[in-house]
Design a protein around this motif. Structure first.
Motif, short mmCIF file in Angstrom:
data_model
loop_
_atom_site.label_atom_id
_atom_site.label_comp_id
_atom_site.label_asym_id
_atom_site.label_seq_id
_atom_site.Cartn_x
_atom_site.Cartn_y
_atom_site.Cartn_z
N LEU A 61 0.83 -1.21 0.00
CA LEU A 61 0.00 0.00 0.00
C LEU A 61 0.87 1.26 0.00
CD1 LEU A 61 -2.85 -1.04 2.43
CD2 LEU A 61 -2.84 -1.10 -0.07
N ASP A 62 2.01 1.21 0.70
CA ASP A 62 2.95 2.34 0.66
C ASP A 62 3.40 2.61 -0.76
OD1 ASP A 62 2.81 2.44 3.44
OD2 ASP A 62 4.77 1.48 3.75
N TYR A 63 3.75 1.55 -1.47
CA TYR A 63 4.20 1.69 -2.86
C TYR A 63 3.10 2.31 -3.73
CZ TYR A 63 5.64 0.58 -7.58
OH TYR A 63 5.94 0.68 -8.92
N ILE A 64 1.89 1.79 -3.59
CA ILE A 64 0.77 2.28 -4.40
C ILE A 64 0.51 3.76 -4.11
CG2 ILE A 64 -1.74 2.09 -4.73
CD1 ILE A 64 -1.35 -0.98 -4.24
N GLN A 65 0.54 4.13 -2.85
CA GLN A 65 0.29 5.52 -2.45
C GLN A 65 1.43 6.45 -2.88
OE1 GLN A 65 -2.49 6.57 -0.47
NE2 GLN A 65 -1.83 8.68 -0.64
N ASN A 66 2.66 6.07 -2.54
CA ASN A 66 3.80 6.96 -2.73
C ASN A 66 4.37 6.96 -4.14
OD1 ASN A 66 3.62 7.60 0.01
ND2 ASN A 66 4.98 5.92 0.57
N GLU A 67 4.39 5.81 -4.79
CA GLU A 67 4.99 5.72 -6.11
C GLU A 67 3.99 5.92 -7.25
OE1 GLU A 67 8.31 5.54 -6.48
OE2 GLU A 67 8.44 5.54 -4.28
N GLY A 69 0.73 7.23 -6.61
CA GLY A 69 -0.15 8.35 -6.29
C GLY A 69 -1.63 7.99 -6.21
N ILE A 70 -1.92 6.74 -5.91
CA ILE A 70 -3.31 6.29 -5.81
C ILE A 70 -3.67 6.14 -4.34
CG2 ILE A 70 -4.90 4.39 -6.34
CD1 ILE A 70 -3.36 4.04 -8.95
N GLY A 71 -4.78 6.71 -3.93
CA GLY A 71 -5.18 6.72 -2.54
C GLY A 71 -5.65 5.37 -2.02
N VAL A 72 -4.99 4.89 -0.98
CA VAL A 72 -5.36 3.61 -0.37
C VAL A 72 -5.39 3.70 1.15
CG1 VAL A 72 -4.60 2.10 -2.25
CG2 VAL A 72 -2.95 2.85 -0.53
N GLU A 73 -5.40 4.90 1.70
CA GLU A 73 -5.28 5.07 3.14
C GLU A 73 -6.56 4.78 3.91
OE1 GLU A 73 -3.78 9.05 3.40
OE2 GLU A 73 -1.71 8.32 3.45
N ASN A 74 -7.70 4.91 3.29
CA ASN A 74 -8.96 4.79 4.02
C ASN A 74 -9.78 3.57 3.59
OD1 ASN A 74 -8.68 7.21 5.59
ND2 ASN A 74 -8.90 8.31 3.67
N GLY A 75 -9.10 2.47 3.31
CA GLY A 75 -9.80 1.25 2.95
C GLY A 75 -10.16 1.12 1.49
N GLU A 76 -9.66 2.02 0.65
CA GLU A 76 -9.97 1.94 -0.78
C GLU A 76 -9.46 0.64 -1.41
OE1 GLU A 76 -9.47 6.40 0.05
OE2 GLU A 76 -8.41 4.57 0.61
N HIS A 77 -8.53 -0.02 -0.77
CA HIS A 77 -7.99 -1.30 -1.23
C HIS A 77 -8.99 -2.43 -1.10
CE1 HIS A 77 -7.49 -1.78 3.09
NE2 HIS A 77 -6.77 -0.65 3.08
N PRO A 111 -6.90 -8.28 -7.71
CA PRO A 111 -7.86 -7.18 -7.79
C PRO A 111 -8.89 -7.41 -8.89
CG PRO A 111 -5.85 -6.56 -8.87
CD PRO A 111 -5.60 -7.92 -8.24
N CYS A 112 -10.02 -6.78 -8.72
CA CYS A 112 -11.06 -6.87 -9.74
C CYS A 112 -11.41 -5.46 -10.21
CB CYS A 112 -12.31 -7.55 -9.18
SG CYS A 112 -13.01 -6.65 -7.80
N ARG A 113 -12.11 -5.38 -11.28
CA ARG A 113 -12.50 -4.07 -11.81
C ARG A 113 -13.46 -3.36 -10.85
NH1 ARG A 113 -11.76 -0.98 -15.82
NH2 ARG A 113 -13.38 0.24 -16.80
N HIS A 114 -14.21 -4.12 -10.08
CA HIS A 114 -15.16 -3.52 -9.15
C HIS A 114 -14.45 -2.61 -8.14
CE1 HIS A 114 -18.88 -3.02 -6.99
NE2 HIS A 114 -18.33 -3.50 -5.88
N VAL A 115 -13.27 -3.03 -7.66
CA VAL A 115 -12.53 -2.21 -6.70
C VAL A 115 -12.19 -0.85 -7.31
CG1 VAL A 115 -10.18 -3.02 -7.18
CG2 VAL A 115 -10.76 -2.24 -4.90
N GLN A 116 -11.88 -0.83 -8.59
CA GLN A 116 -11.58 0.43 -9.28
C GLN A 116 -12.84 1.26 -9.46
OE1 GLN A 116 -8.55 0.65 -12.41
NE2 GLN A 116 -10.23 1.15 -13.79
N ARG A 125 -4.99 -1.87 -11.71
CA ARG A 125 -3.61 -2.07 -12.17
C ARG A 125 -2.63 -1.93 -11.00
NH1 ARG A 125 -1.76 1.34 -17.09
NH2 ARG A 125 -3.42 0.09 -17.93
N ALA A 126 -2.86 -0.97 -10.12
CA ALA A 126 -1.97 -0.76 -8.97
C ALA A 126 -1.95 -1.98 -8.05
CB ALA A 126 -2.40 0.48 -8.20
N LEU A 127 -3.08 -2.64 -7.91
CA LEU A 127 -3.17 -3.81 -7.02
C LEU A 127 -2.71 -5.10 -7.68
CD1 LEU A 127 -6.55 -3.10 -5.19
CD2 LEU A 127 -4.26 -3.11 -4.17
#
Length: 152
Positions: A61-67, A69-77, A111-116, A125-127
């Motif tokens: 999640l750190d990589y997804i957020q920092n590298e 730029g996709i928000g995953v801090e509030n359970g978006e994952h 990951p599935c398209r629904h999460v996006q 793609r990030a997941l």
């Protein structure tokens, strides 16, 4: 190979926003009490694709957020338990404890398209290769933020 629970997220209905929790109770053969898949209200439940408990590495999640730029801090994952300090793929074929609960590795959780659809473009793609795992509850118990994760 031990780690720690960094965060816990649940939601009572499929497609609803995940909510952070400090403590949850697991139910043997069901998952997390009050969570969508234990309640039978998850988006994928009707298709038979049920993960009792989902876990994802905080490092991913750190990589997804920092590298990326996709928000995953509030359970978006869309995963229940965020871990730190443990490689989840290495739990394959293993039983492990988290707090009072005993879980068994079930399968990877791609990951599935629904999460996006519920978050933002690029999330699927990030997941990819970072989607975490599914686990089954072997022995019920409470799981709290900060609990150790230990292999059996």
């Amino acid at each position: 190979m031990n780690g720690v629970v960094e965060g816990i997220y649940v939601t009572a209905e499929g497609s609803a926003a995940m909510e952070r929790a400090e403590e949850v109770r697991t139910v043997e053969g069901c998952g997390i009490e009050g969570d969508r898949y234990c309640e039978g209200t998850g988006f994928w439940t009707r298709y038979g694709d049920v993960c009792q408990v989902t876990l994802i590495e905080g490092e991913d999640l750190d990589y997804i957020q920092n590298e990326l730029g996709i928000g995953v801090e509030n359970g978006e994952h869309r995963r229940n338990i965020v871990t730190r300090g443990i490689r989840l793929r290495e739990l394959r074929r293993k039983t492990f404890s988290i707090g009072e609960a005993v879980l068994r590795y079930d399968r990877p959780r791609p990951p599935c398209r629904h999460v996006q659809d519920l978050s933002e473009p690029g999330m699927t793609r990030a997941l990819r290769n970072r989607g975490g795992i599914c686990a089954r509850v072997v022995n019920a118990g409470n799981i709290r933020a900060g609990d150790p994760i230990e292999t059996q």
